[in-house]
Design a protein around this motif. Structure first.
Motif, PDB file in Angstrom:
ATOM      1  N   LYS A 142     -77.479   3.554 -48.744  1.00  0.00           N
ATOM      2  CA  LYS A 142     -78.518   2.722 -48.132  1.00  0.00           C
ATOM      3  C   LYS A 142     -79.280   1.898 -49.164  1.00  0.00           C
ATOM      4  CE  LYS A 142     -79.557   5.298 -43.911  1.00  0.00           C
ATOM      5  NZ  LYS A 142     -80.647   5.876 -43.071  1.00  0.00           N
ATOM      6  N   PHE A 143     -79.211   2.294 -50.424  1.00  0.00           N
ATOM      7  CA  PHE A 143     -80.005   1.624 -51.457  1.00  0.00           C
ATOM      8  C   PHE A 143     -79.099   1.082 -52.566  1.00  0.00           C
ATOM      9  CE2 PHE A 143     -82.926   4.507 -49.379  1.00  0.00           C
ATOM     10  CZ  PHE A 143     -84.077   3.751 -49.249  1.00  0.00           C
ATOM     11  N   SER A 144     -77.950   0.527 -52.174  1.00  0.00           N
ATOM     12  CA  SER A 144     -76.984   0.042 -53.160  1.00  0.00           C
ATOM     13  C   SER A 144     -77.216  -1.410 -53.555  1.00  0.00           C
ATOM     14  CB  SER A 144     -75.560   0.207 -52.617  1.00  0.00           C
ATOM     15  OG  SER A 144     -75.398  -0.546 -51.428  1.00  0.00           O
ATOM     16  N   SER A 145     -77.984  -2.137 -52.782  1.00  0.00           N
ATOM     17  CA  SER A 145     -78.250  -3.544 -53.096  1.00  0.00           C
ATOM     18  C   SER A 145     -79.704  -3.847 -52.744  1.00  0.00           C
ATOM     19  CB  SER A 145     -77.295  -4.450 -52.324  1.00  0.00           C
ATOM     20  OG  SER A 145     -77.516  -5.807 -52.655  1.00  0.00           O
ATOM     21  N   VAL A 146     -80.593  -3.469 -53.649  1.00  0.00           N
ATOM     22  CA  VAL A 146     -82.031  -3.566 -53.408  1.00  0.00           C
ATOM     23  C   VAL A 146     -82.634  -4.639 -54.303  1.00  0.00           C
ATOM     24  CG1 VAL A 146     -84.217  -2.317 -53.394  1.00  0.00           C
ATOM     25  CG2 VAL A 146     -82.099  -1.103 -52.858  1.00  0.00           C
ATOM     26  N   HIS A 147     -83.255  -5.629 -53.709  1.00  0.00           N
ATOM     27  CA  HIS A 147     -84.005  -6.610 -54.499  1.00  0.00           C
ATOM     28  C   HIS A 147     -85.508  -6.449 -54.300  1.00  0.00           C
ATOM     29  CE1 HIS A 147     -84.765  -9.078 -50.901  1.00  0.00           C
ATOM     30  NE2 HIS A 147     -83.492  -8.917 -50.604  1.00  0.00           N
ATOM     31  N   HIS A 148     -85.869  -5.662 -53.290  1.00  0.00           N
ATOM     32  CA  HIS A 148     -87.285  -5.371 -53.049  1.00  0.00           C
ATOM     33  C   HIS A 148     -87.396  -3.965 -52.476  1.00  0.00           C
ATOM     34  CE1 HIS A 148     -91.258  -5.374 -51.171  1.00  0.00           C
ATOM     35  NE2 HIS A 148     -91.565  -6.389 -51.938  1.00  0.00           N
ATOM     36  N   LEU A 149     -88.302  -3.177 -53.048  1.00  0.00           N
ATOM     37  CA  LEU A 149     -88.498  -1.792 -52.611  1.00  0.00           C
ATOM     38  C   LEU A 149     -89.960  -1.580 -52.245  1.00  0.00           C
ATOM     39  CD1 LEU A 149     -87.254   1.117 -52.380  1.00  0.00           C
ATOM     40  CD2 LEU A 149     -88.050   1.478 -54.733  1.00  0.00           C
ATOM     41  N   THR A 150     -90.200  -0.969 -51.092  1.00  0.00           N
ATOM     42  CA  THR A 150     -91.552  -0.632 -50.684  1.00  0.00           C
ATOM     43  C   THR A 150     -91.693   0.883 -50.645  1.00  0.00           C
ATOM     44  OG1 THR A 150     -91.750  -2.638 -49.339  1.00  0.00           O
ATOM     45  CG2 THR A 150     -93.302  -0.858 -48.888  1.00  0.00           C
ATOM     46  N   LEU A 151     -92.742   1.388 -51.306  1.00  0.00           N
ATOM     47  CA  LEU A 151     -93.044   2.813 -51.318  1.00  0.00           C
ATOM     48  C   LEU A 151     -94.357   3.034 -50.571  1.00  0.00           C
ATOM     49  CD1 LEU A 151     -92.329   3.677 -55.078  1.00  0.00           C
ATOM     50  CD2 LEU A 151     -90.720   3.718 -53.157  1.00  0.00           C
ATOM     51  N   HIS A 152     -94.308   3.845 -49.536  1.00  0.00           N
ATOM     52  CA  HIS A 152     -95.502   4.133 -48.746  1.00  0.00           C
ATOM     53  C   HIS A 152     -95.844   5.614 -48.903  1.00  0.00           C
ATOM     54  CE1 HIS A 152     -97.436   4.836 -44.565  1.00  0.00           C
ATOM     55  NE2 HIS A 152     -98.359   4.460 -45.429  1.00  0.00           N
ATOM     56  N   PHE A 153     -97.043   5.875 -49.400  1.00  0.00           N
ATOM     57  CA  PHE A 153     -97.562   7.234 -49.503  1.00  0.00           C
ATOM     58  C   PHE A 153     -98.644   7.388 -48.430  1.00  0.00           C
ATOM     59  CE2 PHE A 153     -95.990   6.087 -53.679  1.00  0.00           C
ATOM     60  CZ  PHE A 153     -95.262   7.210 -54.077  1.00  0.00           C
ATOM     61  N   PRO A 154     -98.304   7.960 -47.274  1.00  0.00           N
ATOM     62  CA  PRO A 154     -99.249   7.966 -46.149  1.00  0.00           C
ATOM     63  C   PRO A 154    -100.330   9.035 -46.245  1.00  0.00           C
ATOM     64  CG  PRO A 154     -97.192   8.971 -45.484  1.00  0.00           C
ATOM     65  CD  PRO A 154     -96.981   8.465 -46.884  1.00  0.00           C
ATOM     66  N   ARG A 155    -100.089  10.096 -47.015  1.00  0.00           N
ATOM     67  CA  ARG A 155    -101.089  11.164 -47.055  1.00  0.00           C
ATOM     68  C   ARG A 155    -100.917  12.007 -48.309  1.00  0.00           C
ATOM     69  NH1 ARG A 155     -97.784  13.260 -42.421  1.00  0.00           N
ATOM     70  NH2 ARG A 155     -96.535  14.999 -43.214  1.00  0.00           N
ATOM     71  N   ASN A 156    -101.894  12.892 -48.532  1.00  0.00           N
ATOM     72  CA  ASN A 156    -101.847  13.815 -49.660  1.00  0.00           C
ATOM     73  C   ASN A 156    -102.057  15.238 -49.156  1.00  0.00           C
ATOM     74  OD1 ASN A 156    -104.656  14.075 -49.264  1.00  0.00           O
ATOM     75  ND2 ASN A 156    -105.102  12.480 -50.772  1.00  0.00           N
ATOM     76  N   PHE A 157    -102.477  16.129 -50.056  1.00  0.00           N
ATOM     77  CA  PHE A 157    -102.625  17.534 -49.672  1.00  0.00           C
ATOM     78  C   PHE A 157    -104.044  17.887 -49.216  1.00  0.00           C
ATOM     79  CE2 PHE A 157     -98.730  17.630 -52.172  1.00  0.00           C
ATOM     80  CZ  PHE A 157     -97.928  18.468 -51.407  1.00  0.00           C
ATOM     81  N   GLY A 158    -104.813  16.877 -48.802  1.00  0.00           N
ATOM     82  CA  GLY A 158    -106.096  17.175 -48.180  1.00  0.00           C
ATOM     83  C   GLY A 158    -107.299  16.474 -48.758  1.00  0.00           C
ATOM     84  N   ASN A 159    -107.135  15.754 -49.865  1.00  0.00           N
ATOM     85  CA  ASN A 159    -108.267  15.057 -50.470  1.00  0.00           C
ATOM     86  C   ASN A 159    -108.507  13.716 -49.777  1.00  0.00           C
ATOM     87  OD1 ASN A 159    -109.919  13.596 -52.682  1.00  0.00           O
ATOM     88  ND2 ASN A 159    -109.715  15.666 -53.484  1.00  0.00           N
ATOM     89  N   GLU A 160    -109.689  13.164 -49.989  1.00  0.00           N
ATOM     90  CA  GLU A 160    -110.009  11.866 -49.394  1.00  0.00           C
ATOM     91  C   GLU A 160    -109.255  10.727 -50.063  1.00  0.00           C
ATOM     92  OE1 GLU A 160    -114.193  11.279 -49.449  1.00  0.00           O
ATOM     93  OE2 GLU A 160    -114.631  12.862 -47.990  1.00  0.00           O
ATOM     94  N   THR A 161    -108.884  10.896 -51.321  1.00  0.00           N
ATOM     95  CA  THR A 161    -108.148   9.858 -52.039  1.00  0.00           C
ATOM     96  C   THR A 161    -106.906  10.460 -52.690  1.00  0.00           C
ATOM     97  OG1 THR A 161    -109.401  10.162 -54.093  1.00  0.00           O
ATOM     98  CG2 THR A 161    -110.239   8.537 -52.510  1.00  0.00           C
TER      99      THR A 161
END
Length: 236
Positions: A142-161
């Motif tokens: 699925k990632f054999s021809s990537v010219h742009h990559l988006t990384l989304h980190f939607p949450r953590n382990f409970g902190n506000e930031t």
């Protein structure tokens, strides 16, 4: 959703492998178009760029990115060529500021938080990692021809930031192949004085697409009979 897998050395001395081979494998940071990279919801402007660095600098915690109004972070990462992505390493903040989930999107430039409800190409449940000992292997097909990559980190382990110190991208890089487009003028009414020949000329011409008084072309080899036909001006 893809599960977590232990990466390249999760026990012993390999946790701190600074060999040249590891540096080469995680060198995709140098192929990022940093001027056009975006990090949304970062507390300090442009701090998101600081987490993409050499493998041997991954444990340098002087610079980091921290989220602003909530725990989400979104990275839009354009590359200077084509990438075959194989793995991702995330070194997060202490305790509950470490991100707990990662979602990957391929070739969707300039995503915003309004766009992240779309289905990602792959996602991971993350585990706390302060040494870079865990790698999350991506589906190379699925990632054999990537010219742009988006990384989304939607949450953590409970902190506000959320805090991130290092993002490592393992894979292969190849330069993008760019083909120029030739725009030539089209002679709607031929001047026969310019076509006094009985010969066939074999020339290297772009393929011609005629419309609106212009010819927009893609390169190919063709034989052009010039007798009694219109001409193409502005030869390459």
């Amino acid at each position: 959703m893809s599960g977590h897998q232990h990466g390249r050395g999760c026990e012993g001395d390999e946790n701190h492998d600074d060999s040249p081979e590891m540096g080469v494998e995680y060198s995709l940071y140098s192929k990022i178009d940093l001027e056009n990279m975006e990090c949304l919801n970062e507390k300090i402007e442009n701090s998101g760029k600081d987490v993409f660095k050499a493998w041997e600098d991954r444990l340098n915690f002087e610079k980091l990115v921290e989220s602003d109004v909530d725990e989400e972070l979104l990275f839009n990462i354009p590359f200077t060529g084509n990438v075959k992505l194989k793995g991702v390493v995330v070194i997060g903040g202490e305790s509950d500021t470490h991100p707990s989930r990662l979602r990957l999107f391929k070739n969707r430039p300039h995503m915003t938080f309004d766009d992240v409800n779309a289905n990602p190409e792959q996602e991971f449940e993350l585990h706390p990692d302060t040494t870079g000992s865990l790698e999350y292997p991506v589906k190379v097909v699925k990632f054999s021809s990537v010219h742009h990559l988006t990384l989304h980190f939607p949450r953590n382990f409970g902190n506000e930031t959320t805090k991130i110190y290092y993002i490592g991208l393992r894979g292969e890089y190849s330069k993008a192949h760019r083909h120029g487009v030739t725009i030539c003028s089209y002679e709607a009414v031929p001047n026969m004085e310019d076509h006094k020949t009985n010969a066939f000329d074999s020339v290297s011409h772009p393929r011609r697409y005629v419309g609106g008084g212009q010819v927009i072309s893609r390169n190919w080899k063709e034989t052009v009979e010039q007798q009694g036909e219109g001409s193409i001006g502005g030869e390459d």
